[in-house]
Enzyme design. Sequence first.
Site, short mmCIF file in Angstrom:
data_model
loop_
_atom_site.label_atom_id
_atom_site.label_comp_id
_atom_site.label_asym_id
_atom_site.label_seq_id
_atom_site.Cartn_x
_atom_site.Cartn_y
_atom_site.Cartn_z
N GLY A 29 0.95 -1.31 -0.16
CA GLY A 29 0.08 -0.03 0.11
C GLY A 29 0.95 1.27 0.13
O GLY A 29 2.01 1.21 0.07
N SER A 30 0.22 2.41 -0.05
CA SER A 30 0.80 3.51 -0.15
C SER A 30 1.93 3.89 1.12
O SER A 30 2.60 4.53 0.96
CB SER A 30 -0.08 4.83 -0.64
N GLY A 102 -6.76 -4.88 3.83
CA GLY A 102 -6.83 -5.59 2.49
C GLY A 102 -7.33 -4.49 1.43
O GLY A 102 -7.74 -5.04 0.50
N GLY A 103 -7.32 -3.21 1.82
CA GLY A 103 -7.74 -2.42 0.71
C GLY A 103 -6.87 -2.37 -0.48
O GLY A 103 -7.32 -2.44 -1.83
N GLY A 104 -5.71 -2.79 -0.48
CA GLY A 104 -4.86 -3.46 -1.67
C GLY A 104 -4.77 -4.72 -2.03
O GLY A 104 -4.13 -4.97 -3.03
N GLU A 110 -0.39 -10.56 4.01
CA GLU A 110 0.00 -9.33 5.13
C GLU A 110 -0.16 -10.16 6.35
O GLU A 110 0.46 -10.05 7.41
CB GLU A 110 -1.01 -8.32 4.96
C1 5RP Z 1 -3.18 -3.55 1.57
C2 5RP Z 1 -3.55 -2.88 2.66
C3 5RP Z 1 -3.26 -1.62 2.97
O1 5RP Z 1 -2.19 -1.35 4.14
C4 5RP Z 1 -4.27 -0.63 3.11
O2 5RP Z 1 -5.21 -0.78 2.19
C5 5RP Z 1 -3.78 0.77 3.27
O3 5RP Z 1 -3.46 1.22 2.19
P1 5RP Z 1 -2.70 2.58 2.06
O4 5RP Z 1 -1.40 2.77 2.86
O5 5RP Z 1 -2.41 2.91 0.48
O6 5RP Z 1 -3.65 3.83 2.65
O7 5RP Z 1 -3.95 -3.33 3.74
O8 5RP Z 1 -3.67 -4.85 1.36
#
Ligand code: 5RP
Length: 237
Positions: A29-30, A102-104, A110
């Site tokens: 993720g970012s 899990g947004g990414g 993870e």
């Molecule tokens: C990826 C994740 C990321 O950590 C989560 O989505 C946060 O993303 P970001 O740092 O881009 O806000 O769980 O699976």
Amino acid sequence: MANDPEKEAAARASLRFVKHGNVVGLGTGSTAAHAVRLLGEKVKAGLKITAVPTSYQTKELAESLGIPLTTLDELARDEAKQIDVDIDGCDEFDLHLNLIKGGGGALLREKIVASASRKFVVIADSSKQVPVLGKFPLPVEVIPFARALLAKEIAKLGATVRLRQYAYGNPFVTDEGHHILDCHFGEIPDPPLLSRTLSDMPGVVEHGLFINLATVVLVGKNGNVEELRRERIDAGL
Ligand code: 5RP
């Protein structure tokens, strides 16, 4: 609203958990990407670490920065070796330091890496802090065969369920070849209970509730970084 300087500040603060010789889990993720880039700078300056990436995306970034990588297979061959610290972002965290991730789309690897680490350092901007988890749709990784059935069963628990898709309409496919159901529950009053309920459903591979895993959450806030520790929170300090 997510805030990039806050993400970078939290990522920078996480570096002090990484010691010479450590095995480091690299999140996805970012926010995690900031930490990987900063670690890359340290490696160039002489820090010796090996790292386990949690996605192909992070693997590519780490390789491009010259961070030496290892695998869970390699670590398992050596009794003395373990992941010392895992650094990763999150989509939401609550006052008990339970998370939605899990947004990414990398929640399975993870969670495996976080669970196998001595310390799990979560980095976040201030928009990720919520009183109760559930505003962010909970990602549930499922095997494609059971997808429609599980969507129906999870909807019965009170969620609005959406299959995650690419912009051109095909289902999103995780690094392990599964699909993701984004399940909007609204407030989740008992995250450990929901975690167990979902884990008990045949065909659910993993879900994005990370319960009792975070050692510390570092939150970028108004130019500072706040440090929230679970043992202190549990002790009421
Ligand atoms: C990826 C994740 C990321 O950590 C989560 O989505 C946060 O993303 P970001 O740092 O881009 O806000 O769980 O699976």
